[in-house]
Write a protein that holds these residues in place. Structure first.
Motif, short mmCIF file in Angstrom:
data_model
loop_
_atom_site.label_atom_id
_atom_site.label_comp_id
_atom_site.label_asym_id
_atom_site.label_seq_id
_atom_site.Cartn_x
_atom_site.Cartn_y
_atom_site.Cartn_z
N GLN A 137 25.70 97.59 128.13
CA GLN A 137 26.58 98.76 128.23
C GLN A 137 27.56 98.68 129.38
N GLU A 138 27.66 97.52 130.00
CA GLU A 138 28.68 97.39 131.04
C GLU A 138 29.27 95.99 131.08
N LEU A 139 30.46 95.93 131.65
CA LEU A 139 31.14 94.63 131.78
C LEU A 139 30.81 94.03 133.14
N PRO A 140 30.89 92.71 133.30
CA PRO A 140 31.23 91.74 132.28
C PRO A 140 30.07 91.46 131.33
N LEU A 141 30.39 91.12 130.08
CA LEU A 141 29.34 90.71 129.16
C LEU A 141 28.80 89.36 129.61
N PRO A 142 27.52 89.09 129.36
CA PRO A 142 26.98 87.77 129.73
C PRO A 142 27.77 86.65 129.04
N ASP A 143 27.93 85.53 129.74
CA ASP A 143 28.73 84.41 129.19
C ASP A 143 28.23 83.97 127.82
N GLU A 144 26.92 83.87 127.69
CA GLU A 144 26.36 83.36 126.43
C GLU A 144 26.75 84.27 125.26
N LEU A 145 26.68 85.57 125.48
CA LEU A 145 27.08 86.52 124.44
C LEU A 145 28.58 86.42 124.18
N GLY A 146 29.35 86.31 125.23
CA GLY A 146 30.81 86.20 125.07
C GLY A 146 31.18 84.99 124.21
N LEU A 147 30.55 83.86 124.47
CA LEU A 147 30.84 82.65 123.70
C LEU A 147 30.41 82.81 122.24
N SER A 178 54.03 83.10 91.47
CA SER A 178 54.50 82.78 92.84
C SER A 178 56.01 82.78 92.96
N LYS A 179 56.67 82.29 91.94
CA LYS A 179 58.13 82.12 92.02
C LYS A 179 58.84 83.45 92.26
N ASN A 180 58.30 84.50 91.67
CA ASN A 180 58.99 85.79 91.79
C ASN A 180 58.17 86.81 92.59
N THR A 181 57.35 86.33 93.50
CA THR A 181 56.55 87.26 94.30
C THR A 181 56.76 86.99 95.79
N ILE A 182 57.12 88.06 96.50
CA ILE A 182 57.22 87.99 97.97
C ILE A 182 55.80 88.15 98.51
N ILE A 183 55.41 87.29 99.42
CA ILE A 183 54.08 87.40 100.03
C ILE A 183 54.26 87.75 101.50
N VAL A 184 53.51 88.74 101.96
CA VAL A 184 53.51 89.09 103.38
C VAL A 184 52.07 89.02 103.89
N LEU A 185 51.87 88.41 105.04
CA LEU A 185 50.57 88.44 105.70
C LEU A 185 50.75 89.10 107.06
N TRP A 186 49.91 90.10 107.32
CA TRP A 186 50.07 90.93 108.52
C TRP A 186 48.70 91.23 109.12
N GLY A 187 48.57 91.12 110.43
CA GLY A 187 47.36 91.56 111.12
C GLY A 187 47.64 92.93 111.72
N ASP A 188 46.67 93.86 111.64
CA ASP A 188 46.99 95.24 112.06
C ASP A 188 47.07 95.40 113.58
N HIS A 189 46.56 94.44 114.34
CA HIS A 189 46.73 94.37 115.79
C HIS A 189 45.97 93.15 116.29
N GLY A 190 46.13 92.84 117.56
CA GLY A 190 45.44 91.70 118.14
C GLY A 190 44.04 92.06 118.63
N TRP A 191 43.52 91.26 119.55
CA TRP A 191 42.14 91.44 120.01
C TRP A 191 41.95 90.74 121.35
N HIS A 192 41.27 91.39 122.25
CA HIS A 192 40.91 90.74 123.52
C HIS A 192 39.60 89.99 123.31
N LEU A 193 39.71 88.66 123.28
CA LEU A 193 38.49 87.84 123.10
C LEU A 193 38.00 87.39 124.48
N GLY A 194 37.78 88.35 125.35
CA GLY A 194 37.25 88.04 126.67
C GLY A 194 38.31 87.86 127.75
N ASP A 195 39.60 87.79 127.34
CA ASP A 195 40.64 87.68 128.37
C ASP A 195 40.63 88.95 129.23
#
Ligand SMILES: [Ca+2]
Length: 490
Positions: A259-269, A299-316
């Motif tokens: 319940q507090e930071l920093p998370l243990p290294d092993e868990l973070g990895l 495919s020829k007549n279809t526009i494709i969009v790929l979008w992520g709804d936001h980023g993520w802090h992976l321990g930074d």
């Protein structure tokens, strides 16, 4: 006047060309909590062959940003073409339809102009207080039915609680909901093939790599635990306001996470490994949908969009999850492919979620509704070297303050202020990504000229609206939910 006349003529010509040919379909792929940890974004470890081959078919935005780094407000921006600070909705409980009953979503506009609009999986905010919007779809929205975990030992200990943060069982893809979503997307494409007279907007929402990081073992096995290291910078930026970082409460809701930071290294990895496994699992499901689009000859007549709804802090910065105005939470993957889009190009031009609605309008020959806050990216899709804008915006609330951030090619300024209070009451953050790509130091008190320039950009926008009150039926629990939503929400 001549300029105006030229614009009208140019529009008339492009519209008539569009009308003369078959109107393109749109396959929109939304991925929950996907940061640009992708091969096509230069990540040397991750295995994302399917998103990479999609990037090779179109244009990848290197500098794409979300307008608020949490599910519901981000998705509101996508579907309404308006920023969270314009809507005054920064939290998870408030459904935009309760506040703006007459709002017209992007998919409604498609329907009005003759398209069939279908939504499957996570498009609007899901989970508690599911925000699906029936007015947005031609047929009822479809949600996959599946348990979160395959191993009951990982499940939540009781209702309202969360289970384990990760799962790596030797099970088939279809055990989890995203493979079911892919299966349904394939069914929809097959049906669409049977009805070529009506163009479609098919929005497919995948729910991984959102926590918990559950993915079949074979996706975990794409990596060795020794592939991963913790980020160099594991403390907040020097001189940042104490409230600016996320408390990482969201991940702390899972069983066994301290319940507090920093998370243990092993868990973070292990969390980093799990995130990558979940990204690869989702990538495989996206591959199935792309294959089906090709197999059906769409495919020829279809526009494709790929979008992520936001980023993520992976321990930074020692942070986990999203809920900030920093680079790792706000930068997203954004890919376009299909008719009108250059092939295998990367653009350095700035783009933001709010631009997607007007872009898709123009790509499909529809008139861009008045009042949208983004700009069409169509010129840069044809020529990725074209500039778009000199800044994008994101926002995040903390207590009574609202942090409005402006990101230019080089800098990010965040102005933390209570709406309505004087500009001099603001607390400021400034980061220089050329000199300090890891955001280690707040330079606001040193680079006063840059601060002045970036605040002048912000001053051109209206003041951020305070959070609108949540609708009456939820009033009793609003206080608790609002507090939670700031850095604990999904
Ligand atoms: Ca999300």
């Amino acid at each position: 006047m001549r300029k105006l006349l030229f614009s009208i003529l140019a529009f008339a010509v492009s519209f008539s060309l569009q009308a003369a040919s078959e109107r393109p379909n749109v396959l929109f792929i939304a991925v929950d909590d996907l940061k640009p940890v992708l091969g096509c974004y230069g990540n040397p470890i991750v295995k994302t062959p399917n998103m990479d081959r999609l990037a090779a078919r179109g244009v990848l935005f290197e500098r794409a940003y979300v307008n608020q780094a949490v599910c519901s407000p981000s998705r509101n921006t996508l579907m309404l073409g308006l920023r969270p600070q314009t809507l005054g909705i920064y939290d998870l409980p408030t459904h935009f339809r309760d506040v703006y009953p007459d709002a017209v979503t992007m998919s409604q506009t498609f329907m009005k102009n003759g398209y069939r609009a279908e939504g499957i999986g996570k498009i609007y905010h899901a989970g508690k207080g599911n925000h699906n919007d029936e007015l947005s779809w031609s047929v009822p929205h479809w949600t996959p039915k599946s348990d979160t975990y395959s191993n009951p030992a990982n499940a939540a200990p009781s209702k309202g609680k969360k289970g384990a943060p990760t799962e790596a069982e030797d099970v088939p893809d279809i055990t989890y909901q995203d493979a079911k979503t892919a299966e349904e997307a394939i069914n929809r494409l097959k049906k669409a093939k049977q009805d070529p007279a009506q163009p479609f907007l098919l929005m497919v929402g995948f729910s991984k790599p959102h926590l918990p990081f559950v993915a079949p073992k074979k996706y975990w096995d794409l990596y060795k635990s020794s592939d991963f290291t913790l980020p160099d910078r594991r403390t907040a930026p020097d001189g940042a306001p104490s409230y600016a970082p996320t408390s990482s409460k969201e991940v702390m809701g899972y069983v066994g996470v301290p319940q507090e930071l920093p998370l243990p290294d092993e868990l973070g990895l292990k969390l980093i490994h799990g995130y990558y496994a979940a990204v690869s699992y989702t990538d495989a499901q996206i591959g199935k949908v792309l294959d089906a689009l090709d197999a059906e000859g769409l495919s020829k007549n279809t526009i494709i969009v790929l979008w992520g709804d936001h980023g993520w802090h992976l321990g930074d910065h020692g942070m986990w999850c999203k809920h900030t105005n920093y680079e790792q939470a706000t930068r997203i993957p954004l890919l376009f492919a299909g008719p009108g889009v250059a092939v295998d190009k990367k653009s350095q031009s700035l783009a933001e979620t709010v631009d997607i609605y007007p872009t898709l309008m123009q790509m499909t020959g529809q008139q861009i509704p008045s009042g949208l806050e983004g700009m069409s990216l169509v010129p840069v899709l044809a020529d990725p070297s074209k500039p778009t804008k000199d800044h994008v915006l994101s926002v995040y609330p903390r207590s009574k303050r609202i942090g409005r951030a402006v990101r230019t090619e080089r800098y990010r300024l965040v102005e933390w202020k209570v709406p309505g209070e004087a500009p001099e009451t603001a607390e400021l953050e400034l980061y220089d990504y050329e000199a300090d790509p890891q955001e280690t130091k707040n330079l606001a008190s040193e680079k006063t000229e840059v601060v002045k320039e970036l605040r002048a950009m912000l001053a051109k926008y209206p003041e951020a609206k305070p959070q609108v009150p949540s609708p009456a039926p939820q009033e009793a629990s609003t206080k608790k939910k609002k507090k939670k939503s700031e850095d604990d929400g999904e």
